[in-house]
Design an enzyme around this catalytic site. Structure first.
Site, PDB file in Angstrom:
ATOM      1  N   ASN A  72      13.250   3.984  -7.226  1.00 29.55           N
ATOM      2  CA  ASN A  72      12.831   3.415  -5.951  1.00 29.55           C
ATOM      3  C   ASN A  72      13.328   1.979  -5.819  1.00 29.55           C
ATOM      4  O   ASN A  72      13.220   1.188  -6.768  1.00 29.55           O
ATOM      5  CB  ASN A  72      11.286   3.446  -5.898  1.00 29.55           C
ATOM      6  CG  ASN A  72      10.733   3.126  -4.520  1.00 29.55           C
ATOM      7  OD1 ASN A  72      11.122   3.732  -3.540  1.00 29.55           O
ATOM      8  ND2 ASN A  72       9.822   2.148  -4.466  1.00 29.55           N
TER       9      ASN A  72
ATOM     10  N   ASP B 164       8.408  -0.172   6.963  1.00 30.44           N
ATOM     11  CA  ASP B 164       7.754  -1.098   7.880  1.00 30.44           C
ATOM     12  C   ASP B 164       8.867  -1.949   8.498  1.00 30.44           C
ATOM     13  O   ASP B 164      10.033  -1.821   8.124  1.00 30.44           O
ATOM     14  CB  ASP B 164       6.667  -1.956   7.198  1.00 30.44           C
ATOM     15  CG  ASP B 164       7.140  -2.694   5.942  1.00 30.44           C
ATOM     16  OD1 ASP B 164       6.300  -2.951   5.055  1.00 30.44           O
ATOM     17  OD2 ASP B 164       8.352  -2.998   5.842  1.00 30.44           O
TER      18      ASP B 164
ATOM     19  N   HIS C 219      12.136  -1.379   3.961  1.00 29.82           N
ATOM     20  CA  HIS C 219      11.460  -2.503   4.623  1.00 29.82           C
ATOM     21  C   HIS C 219      12.470  -3.100   5.589  1.00 29.82           C
ATOM     22  O   HIS C 219      13.454  -3.726   5.168  1.00 29.82           O
ATOM     23  CB  HIS C 219      11.018  -3.550   3.595  1.00 29.82           C
ATOM     24  CG  HIS C 219       9.944  -3.063   2.664  1.00 29.82           C
ATOM     25  ND1 HIS C 219       8.667  -2.779   3.071  1.00 29.82           N
ATOM     26  CD2 HIS C 219       9.967  -2.795   1.334  1.00 29.82           C
ATOM     27  CE1 HIS C 219       7.934  -2.377   2.048  1.00 29.82           C
ATOM     28  NE2 HIS C 219       8.706  -2.368   0.972  1.00 29.82           N
TER      29      HIS C 219
ATOM     30  N   GLU D   1       8.588   3.189   1.821  1.00 29.46           N
ATOM     31  CA  GLU D   1       7.764   2.001   2.141  1.00 29.46           C
ATOM     32  C   GLU D   1       8.137   1.455   3.531  1.00 29.46           C
ATOM     33  O   GLU D   1       8.311   0.270   3.724  1.00 29.46           O
ATOM     34  CB  GLU D   1       7.951   0.928   1.064  1.00 29.46           C
ATOM     35  CG  GLU D   1       7.620   1.397  -0.340  1.00 29.46           C
ATOM     36  CD  GLU D   1       7.741   0.311  -1.388  1.00 29.46           C
ATOM     37  OE1 GLU D   1       7.757  -0.884  -1.010  1.00 29.46           O
ATOM     38  OE2 GLU D   1       7.828   0.620  -2.594  1.00 29.46           O
TER      39      GLU D   1
ATOM     40  N   GLU E 190      12.884  -1.128  -8.393  1.00 29.80           N
ATOM     41  CA  GLU E 190      13.631  -2.374  -8.193  1.00 29.80           C
ATOM     42  C   GLU E 190      14.308  -2.897  -9.456  1.00 29.80           C
ATOM     43  O   GLU E 190      14.123  -4.044  -9.868  1.00 29.80           O
ATOM     44  CB  GLU E 190      12.694  -3.434  -7.613  1.00 29.80           C
ATOM     45  CG  GLU E 190      12.030  -2.991  -6.315  1.00 29.80           C
ATOM     46  CD  GLU E 190      11.035  -4.007  -5.744  1.00 29.80           C
ATOM     47  OE1 GLU E 190      11.014  -5.154  -6.206  1.00 29.80           O
ATOM     48  OE2 GLU E 190      10.280  -3.623  -4.845  1.00 29.80           O
TER      49      GLU E 190
HETATM   50  O1  G3I Z   1      -6.098  -8.190  -7.140  1.00 24.89           O
HETATM   51  C1  G3I Z   1      -5.993  -9.600  -6.839  1.00 24.89           C
HETATM   52  C2  G3I Z   1      -7.379 -10.142  -6.487  1.00 24.89           C
HETATM   53  O2  G3I Z   1      -8.214 -10.059  -7.642  1.00 24.89           O
HETATM   54  C3  G3I Z   1      -7.227 -11.605  -6.027  1.00 24.89           C
HETATM   55  O3  G3I Z   1      -8.484 -12.077  -5.627  1.00 24.89           O
HETATM   56  C4  G3I Z   1      -6.240 -11.632  -4.855  1.00 24.89           C
HETATM   57  C5  G3I Z   1      -6.039 -13.043  -4.339  1.00 24.89           C
HETATM   58  O4  G3I Z   1      -5.179 -13.725  -5.221  1.00 24.89           O
HETATM   59  O5  G3I Z   1      -4.952 -11.136  -5.294  1.00 24.89           O
HETATM   60  C6  G3I Z   1      -5.077  -9.767  -5.654  1.00 24.89           C
HETATM   61  O6  G3I Z   1      -3.809  -9.311  -6.053  1.00 24.89           O
HETATM   62  C7  G3I Z   1      -2.906  -9.152  -4.952  1.00 24.89           C
HETATM   63  C8  G3I Z   1      -2.435  -7.685  -4.938  1.00 24.89           C
HETATM   64  O7  G3I Z   1      -1.433  -7.489  -3.890  1.00 24.89           O
HETATM   65  C9  G3I Z   1      -3.592  -6.721  -4.660  1.00 24.89           C
HETATM   66  O8  G3I Z   1      -4.122  -6.975  -3.400  1.00 24.89           O
HETATM   67  C10 G3I Z   1      -1.689 -10.038  -5.223  1.00 24.89           C
HETATM   68  O9  G3I Z   1      -2.108 -11.376  -5.109  1.00 24.89           O
HETATM   69  C11 G3I Z   1      -0.603  -9.742  -4.188  1.00 24.89           C
HETATM   70  O10 G3I Z   1       0.583 -10.459  -4.530  1.00 24.89           O
HETATM   71  C12 G3I Z   1      -0.257  -8.252  -4.200  1.00 24.89           C
HETATM   72  O11 G3I Z   1       0.697  -8.023  -3.168  1.00 24.89           O
HETATM   73  C13 G3I Z   1       1.304  -6.716  -3.250  1.00 24.89           C
HETATM   74  C14 G3I Z   1       2.787  -6.896  -3.570  1.00 24.89           C
HETATM   75  O12 G3I Z   1       3.437  -5.613  -3.579  1.00 24.89           O
HETATM   76  C15 G3I Z   1       2.977  -7.549  -4.914  1.00 24.89           C
HETATM   77  O13 G3I Z   1       4.385  -7.742  -5.111  1.00 24.89           O
HETATM   78  C16 G3I Z   1       1.181  -6.049  -1.906  1.00 24.89           C
HETATM   79  O14 G3I Z   1      -0.185  -5.746  -1.657  1.00 24.89           O
HETATM   80  C17 G3I Z   1       1.982  -4.748  -1.855  1.00 24.89           C
HETATM   81  O15 G3I Z   1       2.010  -4.233  -0.530  1.00 24.89           O
HETATM   82  C18 G3I Z   1       3.420  -5.013  -2.283  1.00 24.89           C
HETATM   83  O16 G3I Z   1       4.074  -3.775  -2.328  1.00 24.89           O
HETATM   84  C19 G3I Z   1       5.434  -3.839  -2.807  1.00 24.89           C
HETATM   85  C20 G3I Z   1       5.707  -2.533  -3.508  1.00 24.89           C
HETATM   86  O17 G3I Z   1       4.781  -2.329  -4.539  1.00 24.89           O
HETATM   87  C21 G3I Z   1       7.135  -2.501  -4.020  1.00 24.89           C
HETATM   88  N1  G3I Z   1       8.076  -2.722  -2.897  1.00 24.89           N
HETATM   89  C22 G3I Z   1       7.833  -3.973  -2.192  1.00 24.89           C
HETATM   90  C23 G3I Z   1       6.410  -3.989  -1.626  1.00 24.89           C
HETATM   91  C24 G3I Z   1       6.183  -5.227  -0.827  1.00 24.89           C
HETATM   92  O18 G3I Z   1       6.270  -6.362  -1.630  1.00 24.89           O
END
Ligand code: G3I
Length: 506
Positions: free
Chosen positions: A206, A272, A242, A270, A163
């Site tokens: 990507n 969905d 997406h 990715e 990105e």
């Molecule tokens: O690890 C922390 C945990 O310690 C904490 O308790 C919890 C609650 O705050 O948060 C956890 O971190 C989260 C992380 O996922 C791991 O689960 C973050 O808050 C959360 O924002 C993060 O979201 C991820 C997101 O990327 C971040 O931008 C999604 O799971 C993931 O599916 C998403 O994937 C991205 C790709 O990497 C890039 N393309 C877009 C796609 C969707 O946004």
């Protein structure tokens, strides 16, 4: 259920759509017509690797793991390889959660996509706060070397940069600490550093909202064209895909084709869909799969998750619902893959090319019904008839891959367990997951050494040219050429090392 993460306009848009979707979801209901009983899983049907994003935090959910291992042939760790997970404190790397996912994938013969080495998202504050270009450059290089070096030999494709372009109408670069301090050059510098850190991995750029031609994908196209012209080591473009309820096949296909024509592989990374309509989702996914199948350099479709209940999107964005029931979109994807069948069988007596799907049948008078098959990692010859169980047939089917040397040397990758190869070690033949080492590659490469009269071909080890793939008492091993003439069909030994190359079963 995961809330949509905060962040870019992209995510806010997705959140807004998702919220609308949830409200409307009760209106639309489609009864998923399950594929026929005993229908083969997604991973069986296609030349494509069908992957899923997997989160370490759900590996305790047996249904999650079973569905992943049964249906998919690839994996992308959802968060475990990102900068905040792998180097949360400068110079202190941690890979436990990612290693767990990689190990499980390798045990299932899956291919692993690495995600992602350089991204403005999930970047620790200590990186974002860097104000010196020189410091940032060395920090980025150290991170890439640390992470890509740790996984060296295990990654099929890396998302080196994620990105880097904005969503504006000009297709401009996204503002980030990397862009601000290092300028446009940080991208090619990252690709060169990644190539050096893991020469075995293929390297991708990507991004999202790029599956059709628009300002962003046009800007990426221009960058890739420039990179290829200057020899920057880029091998692939990843299209996150997406979807928000629309995937016009022709537009997606022509966009994928124009990138493939630049000389890079194309991957859906990715997939969905935030639509509330099960019918729309099924049609959208089917269109994306058809578009990928129509472009020969499109070799992967990764769904961004296994089940709706763990998706980053609120709603019904994936193939399995919260109870792991196959949805209408699963059936749509399954049927498109099944209809596409397998790559063309090698023409009788035709030449083998990389990608040919073959089975190796013994030509010995005693055993012409026996085929080289893998079972629990060992290689055996066993009788396989048209009525054999699907797994038997799939385990006896191999995809020809180009070997180490140019010319006719071949390596045989299991079609049923992609990423694992027919290999010999201490005379015994196994199916093993490639570790990317030269020793492994050599042990997994076989060179035709002339053929018996007719269609048989003998396969000598690349590493030990006087040893041949041979079956004896139903085991397959490597044996030195014991006869006066390895291709003299009068000796049983010679027959045991000669294989008929046949097409796979339907
Ligand atoms: O690890 C922390 C945990 O310690 C904490 O308790 C919890 C609650 O705050 O948060 C956890 O971190 C989260 C992380 O996922 C791991 O689960 C973050 O808050 C959360 O924002 C993060 O979201 C991820 C997101 O990327 C971040 O931008 C999604 O799971 C993931 O599916 C998403 O994937 C991205 C790709 O990497 C890039 N393309 C877009 C796609 C969707 O946004």
């Amino acid at each position: 259920m995961r809330l949509s993460p905060p962040g870019s306009r992209h995510r806010r848009r997705m959140t807004a759509i998702a919220a609308a979707v949830t409200a409307a979801a009760v209106v639309t209901g489609v009864v998923a017509v399950q594929p026929g009983a005993g229908a083969a899983p997604l991973r069986q049907h296609s030349r494509l690797t069908i992957g899923a994003a997997i989160s370490n935090s759900h590996l305790g959910d047996a249904l999650y793991v079973n569905t992943w291992r049964t249906e998919f042939s690839g994996v992308t760790p959802e968060n475990e390889m990102k900068w905040d997970a792998t180097e949360p404190i400068q110079g202190q790397f941690q890979f436990g959660p990612a290693d767990t996912i990689v190990a499980q994938a390798q045990s299932a013969g899956m291919r692993v996509r690495g995600h992602t080495l350089v991204w403005h998202g999930q970047l620790p504050a200590w990186v974002g706060n860097i104000s010196s270009a020189a410091t940032l450059q060395s920090t980025m290089d150290n991170h890439i070397r640390g992470v890509a070096g740790h996984f060296a030999g295990k990654i099929w494709y890396w998302d080196v940069i994620n990105e880097a372009f904005s969503d504006d109408a000009a297709g401009s670069r996204r503002s980030s600490v990397f862009q601000r301090l290092l300028g446009d050059g940080y991208l090619e510098h990252a690709f060169r550093t990644a190539r050096a850190a893991d020469p075995a991995a293929k390297l991708c750029y990507n991004d999202y909202n790029t599956q059709t031609a628009n300002a962003k994908s046009n800007a990426i196209y221009a960058m890739v064209r420039d990179f290829k012209a200057r020899g920057v080591p880029i091998d692939c473009v990843g299209f996150q895909t997406h979807l928000g309820g629309s995937a016009p096949q022709a537009a997606v296909q022509s966009n994928f084709q124009r990138f493939a024509d630049l000389g890079v592989d194309v991957q859906v990374t990715e997939l969905d869909d935030s639509t509330s309509s099960a019918t729309t989702e099924a049609a959208d996914f089917a269109n994306v799969v058809r578009a990928c199948l129509a472009v020969s350099r499109c070799n992967n479709i990764t769904f961004w998750g296994v089940t709706d209940k763990y998706s980053w999107i609120t709603g019904q964005p994936l193939l399995f619902d919260g109870n792991y029931t196959k949805k209408a979109s699963y059936t749509a994807v399954h049927d498109v893959l099944a209809a596409a069948g397998t790559p063309a069988d090698p023409p009788a007596g035709g030449t083998l090319t990389p990608g040919s799907v073959v089975s190796l049948r013994a030509t010995t008078a005693c055993c012409t019904d026996r085929y080289v098959r893998h079972q629990n990692g060992a290689a055996v010859t066993s009788p396989i008839s048209s009525s054999s169980p699907a797994l038997d047939k799939a385990d006896a089917t191999w995809v020809v891959r180009s070997g180490l040397a140019s010319g006719s040397c071949l390596s045989f990758e299991s079609r049923n367990a992609p990423g694992s190869y027919l290999r010999h070690r201490n005379y015994v033949v196994y199916r093993q997951v490639s570790d990317g080492s030269a020793q492994f590659d050599a042990d997994a490469t076989f060179c035709p050494q002339g053929a018996k009269a007719g269609s048989g071909v003998s396969l000598a080890s690349y590493n030990f040219p006087t040893r041949f793939l041979r079956h004896y008492n139903n085991t397959v091993h490597i044996a030195s050429n014991g006869g006066p003439n390895a291709f003299d069909s009068t000796t049983s030994w010679a027959a045991d090392v000669t294989w008929a190359v046949t097409g796979p079963w339907a």
